[in-house]
Design a protein around this motif. Sequence first.
Motif, PDB file in Angstrom:
ATOM      1  N   MET A   1       0.792  -1.225   0.043  1.00 26.36           N
ATOM      2  CA  MET A   1       0.062  -0.417  -0.037  1.00 26.36           C
ATOM      3  C   MET A   1       0.761   1.221   0.107  1.00 26.36           C
ATOM      4  N   THR A   2       0.247   2.491  -0.504  1.00 26.11           N
ATOM      5  CA  THR A   2       1.221   3.558  -0.285  1.00 26.11           C
ATOM      6  C   THR A   2      -0.076   4.609   0.226  1.00 26.11           C
ATOM      7  N   SER A   3       0.472   5.520   1.116  1.00 28.36           N
ATOM      8  CA  SER A   3      -0.469   6.452   1.956  1.00 28.36           C
ATOM      9  C   SER A   3       0.004   7.746   1.331  1.00 28.36           C
ATOM     10  N   THR A   4      -1.057   8.540   1.531  1.00 27.28           N
ATOM     11  CA  THR A   4      -1.086   9.972   0.891  1.00 27.28           C
ATOM     12  C   THR A   4      -1.548  10.985   2.284  1.00 27.28           C
ATOM     13  N   ALA A   5      -0.898  11.839   2.438  1.00 22.81           N
ATOM     14  CA  ALA A   5      -1.187  12.783   3.586  1.00 22.81           C
ATOM     15  C   ALA A   5      -2.437  13.344   3.328  1.00 22.81           C
ATOM     16  N   GLY A   6      -3.061  13.616   4.555  1.00 21.74           N
ATOM     17  CA  GLY A   6      -4.594  13.920   4.194  1.00 21.74           C
ATOM     18  C   GLY A   6      -4.583  15.611   4.195  1.00 21.74           C
ATOM     19  N   GLY A   7      -5.689  16.005   3.534  1.00 21.99           N
ATOM     20  CA  GLY A   7      -5.981  17.396   3.542  1.00 21.99           C
ATOM     21  C   GLY A   7      -7.362  17.937   3.567  1.00 21.99           C
ATOM     22  N   ALA A   8      -7.950  18.839   2.659  1.00 23.69           N
ATOM     23  CA  ALA A   8      -9.226  18.937   2.810  1.00 23.69           C
ATOM     24  C   ALA A   8      -9.879  18.425   1.387  1.00 23.69           C
ATOM     25  N   GLY A   9      -9.519  17.409   0.771  1.00 19.50           N
ATOM     26  CA  GLY A   9      -9.867  17.130  -0.585  1.00 19.50           C
ATOM     27  C   GLY A   9     -11.094  16.214  -0.372  1.00 19.50           C
ATOM     28  N   GLN A  10     -11.505  15.694  -1.587  1.00 12.64           N
ATOM     29  CA  GLN A  10     -12.653  14.870  -1.801  1.00 12.64           C
ATOM     30  C   GLN A  10     -12.206  13.767  -2.552  1.00 12.64           C
ATOM     31  N   LEU A  11     -13.018  12.583  -2.226  1.00 11.36           N
ATOM     32  CA  LEU A  11     -12.529  11.537  -2.860  1.00 11.36           C
ATOM     33  C   LEU A  11     -13.817  11.537  -3.939  1.00 11.36           C
ATOM     34  N   LEU A  12     -13.572  11.423  -5.371  1.00  9.91           N
ATOM     35  CA  LEU A  12     -14.531  11.729  -6.212  1.00  9.91           C
ATOM     36  C   LEU A  12     -14.653  10.489  -7.187  1.00  9.91           C
ATOM     37  N   ALA A  13     -15.897   9.963  -7.955  1.00  9.21           N
ATOM     38  CA  ALA A  13     -15.704   8.892  -8.713  1.00  9.21           C
ATOM     39  C   ALA A  13     -16.654   9.292 -10.051  1.00  9.21           C
TER      40      ALA A  13
END
Length: 286
Positions: free
Chosen positions: A1-13
Amino acid sequence: MTSTAGGAGQLLAISDLHIGYPENRALVEGMRPGTDDDWLLVAGDVAETVADIRWTLKTLAGRFSKVVWVPGNHELWTHPSDSVTLRGVARYEYLVELCRELGVTTPEDPYPVWEGPGGPVAVAPLFTLYDYSFLPAGCATKEQGLKYAHGTGIVCTDEYLLHPDPYPSREAWCRARIAETERRLAELPGDLPVIPVNHYPLDRHPMDVLWHPEFAMWCGTDLTADWHRRFRVHTMVYGHLHIPRTTWHDGVRFEEVSVGYPREWRKRPGEPGRLRRILPREDEEQ
């Protein structure tokens, strides 16, 4: 797995972009993230030709923080209008390399972890195909199902353009993909929720509303029917059916995120080609 630092984003599809239609290509040209941290999950059926697939994924990868792609059946077609004539596994591997060139995550890459709002969750791009186990009522075998489908005139173009080489059949390719995918999902930490992204739903229940129930044969496999329970699935993201909606099964959210053909989306209320927000959930405050 790879990890990405959090932010104020959205997971869109989104899925089933079918940009061979000029109207759908225009929808992609207008797709933009809401924040610099937004990810976009693309659940297959971008287009039939490598040139169109490349244009779409390159366009989206240039706008979103991360793009995750899984193949639909249309990408896997060896279409007479495509200059790339590879078949089966060779075509899929060619598309995986194309995605890596563009920085797009595929089912062959480590599963990224969304650390933004609603996370952490593992985002698991899948490629499972189908094995004709979603048979029409009254049919007990693939042969009976196909005979029934040919009788109704509802036969998926996969029968002519989606080649399984070097596997002897699409269902044999499906079984190999299922075994490998199951192994990888089982290796995920037991306390980490998962968002599988697949062109096909993991369970048959979304097919209950098909106008032509026989089309279900080309929509998945019974081999994944318990995955949403076994692998701590948070939300199952899929496309293929061109029936965008939210359903719940065993307490698990299933999101069909397709655009579909212009003749279909023109009939729907709301903005065509709207990106569906998976996290944070659209019915929750951000």
